[in-house]
Design an enzyme around this catalytic site. Structure first.
Site, mmCIF file in Angstrom:
data_model
loop_
_atom_site.group_PDB
_atom_site.id
_atom_site.type_symbol
_atom_site.label_atom_id
_atom_site.label_comp_id
_atom_site.label_asym_id
_atom_site.label_seq_id
_atom_site.Cartn_x
_atom_site.Cartn_y
_atom_site.Cartn_z
ATOM 1 N N GLY A 1 -57.425 29.614 -64.022
ATOM 2 C CA GLY A 1 -56.757 30.315 -65.101
ATOM 3 C C GLY A 1 -57.166 29.770 -66.461
ATOM 4 N N SER A 2 -56.233 29.815 -67.377
ATOM 5 C CA SER A 2 -56.553 29.491 -68.770
ATOM 6 C C SER A 2 -56.867 28.018 -69.016
ATOM 7 C CB SER A 2 -55.412 29.931 -69.686
ATOM 8 O OG SER A 2 -55.317 31.338 -69.685
#
Length: 489
Positions: free
Chosen positions: A217-218
């Protein structure tokens, strides 16, 4: 002698010769292989004939041995077995061993060649042979904070000392108690059966910190920012990036949007602070797949031979087409990472770009406490330049300290904390509940960085809208960092 008798005599002679050859082959050629074969019951009888040496954390044993009846004289015990199982692994009279219990078995059982001199002296003096001890790099306080922080959630924590690569915490939940099947009874067999994946969908024996890969993810946006700065795709962290919102993915009609923030033409600092998908997807495309792979590999990706000494699963940044590479750049698509890998990313950034090899065995000690080997810290790579690392630190510290940042729950009073949140989508059409991520480091007032952490939480009981790296994972990372800092006071 007539012809038939001569033939019989020759045949019998050949049989005797064959038996002699076979006997000599077994005694001299195959002797060592047979003597150490796991199926040879005598091997296990000898392994458990004496108390095993211990695995040590903070100067104290987290393992032990108790006397039993039957062929196997001793069996293994653990203190807080579920908390330490991801580090030690198990050692069972019936089911073998894994992780440190397996990799250092010869030393723990006293059969290692490095203990030969000591064993010879003990034999001459009539003293019982003893196993050596494995001294780990782990911090009991950090391990406890991570284990209690995860609680009944499924997930993992990895914590590293950036300047050396020492692993300070390695937790995976749900876990298991290796003491419950350390013996050779029907009860042990039932306990073993209960923790197998076929009978337990939570798969408690999976070491999620080392052996499971997740979409990061981020949190991966830190790597993408590094690639952009190192390859000239971004000139500075406070310069506008000329990014539209939404961002049309290259060679695609699908627009990429943001969950929050005013991301149009955002700077790198602001984009990391509020986690703009559009900015980092565009940066990944500008850098290109080849250079993105190169940068990811400098942080440890695509390394299938990373031993701690337990082998970690390979984190993967793939060869991909342009639209997929853009999504890889925000930690989605085919981008996969272990929690250890993302702790390595935070560690390298905090260590001014230098990535140290993670390890969790500090020393091997003989029964008389003589140190026979000591692990020396080893540099894996210069992941980014010192200048780029310092820019990334500024950005990660903004994530935690700015009121608009997503990592505010990782703050520690009097300590400079840098971090990055992540909420990773997964499942068919992203229908499964997302994973909550947080990576971070803590910097003290003297400039030292005692710890970098990665946390991933798979919380199936949470409401989908409540799952976020800042909400679920950041508080756990904060507590682990604080535990390490407090333990050094």
């Amino acid at each position: 002698m007539n012809k038939p008798l001569r033939r019989i005599a020759i045949f019998c002679g050949l049989l005797i010769l064959t038996l002699l050859i076979r006997d000599n082959y077994l005694q001299y050629v195959k002797a060592n292989t047979l003597a150490t074969d796991g199926e040879n019951r005598r091997v296990n009888i000898e392994r458990y004939a004496i108390p095993r040496g211990n695995i040590i954390v903070d100067g104290k044993a987290i393992t032990g041995s108790v006397e039993t009846s039957g062929d196997f004289k001793y069996k293994r015990t653990w203190t807080n077995g579920p908390m330490w199982a991801p580090v030690t692994g198990f050692s069972s009279q019936a089911f073998g061993a894994n992780q440190l219990e397996n990799l250092e078995d010869g030393f723990l059982s006293g059969n290692d060649d490095r203990l030969f001199f000591r064993n010879t002296l003990d034999m001459l003096t009539g003293k019982e042979r003893e196993g050596g001890s494995v001294v780990t790099t782990l911090s009991g306080a950090a391990q406890k904070a991570a284990y209690e922080g995860l609680g009944n959630k499924k997930g993992a924590v990895a914590a590293i000392e950036p300047s050396t690569g020492k692993i300070l915490a390695l937790v995976s939940t749900p876990s298991y108690d290796p003491s419950k099947f350390a013996g050779n009874s029907d009860k042990d067999a039932e306990a073993w059966k209960a923790v197998q994946k076929a009978n337990n969908p939570d798969d408690p024996m999976l070491n999620r910190a080392l052996r499971e890969t997740y979409p990061p993810g981020s949190t991966f946006k830190v790597v993408t920012a590094a690639a952009a700065l190192e390859n000239g795709a971004a000139s500075g962290i406070d310069d506008a990036t000329k990014t539209p919102d939404p961002y049309p993915l290259p060679q695609s009609t699908k627009p990429l949007t943001n969950e929050h923030g005013e991301c149009e033409n955002a700077t790198l600092r602001y984009a990391l602070m509020v986690s703009c998908n559009t900015v980092f997807a565009k940066m990944a495309d500008n850098v290109g797949n080849e250079k993105m792979i190169e940068q990811a590999e400098k942080f440890g990706y695509n390394n299938g031979a990373l031993d701690t000494p337990v082998r970690a699963a390979k984190s993967v940044y793939p060869e991909d087409n342009r639209p997929q590479n853009a999504m890889d750049g925000i930690g989605q698509a085919s981008n996969r990472a272990t929690p250890l890998q993302m702790a390595m990313v935070a560690s390298a950034v905090a260590n001014d770009g230098k990535l140290m090899k993670p390890y969790m065995v500090d020393q091997l000690r003989a029964p008389n406490l003589d140190t026979l080997t000591t692990t020396k810290p080893e540099e894996l790579s210069q992941a980014v330049s010192s200048e780029t690392a310092q820019k990334l630190q500024e950005m990660m510290e903004t994530v935690v300290n700015d009121p608009q940042g997503t990592g505010g729950k990782a703050k520690i009073s009097g300590v400079k904390v840098g971090g990055k949140t992540g909420t990773a989508q997964h499942g068919l059409n992203n229908k499964e509940k997302p994973y909550a991520w947080f990576i971070s480091y803590a910097k003290l007032s003297d400039g030292s960085v005692p710890v970098a952490v990665a946390v991933v939480v798979e919380d199936g009981s949470a409401n989908r809208d409540d799952i976020s790296g800042g909400g679920l994972a950041a508080p756990i990372a904060r507590d682990v960092m604080k535990a390490v800092i407090d333990s050094k006071k």
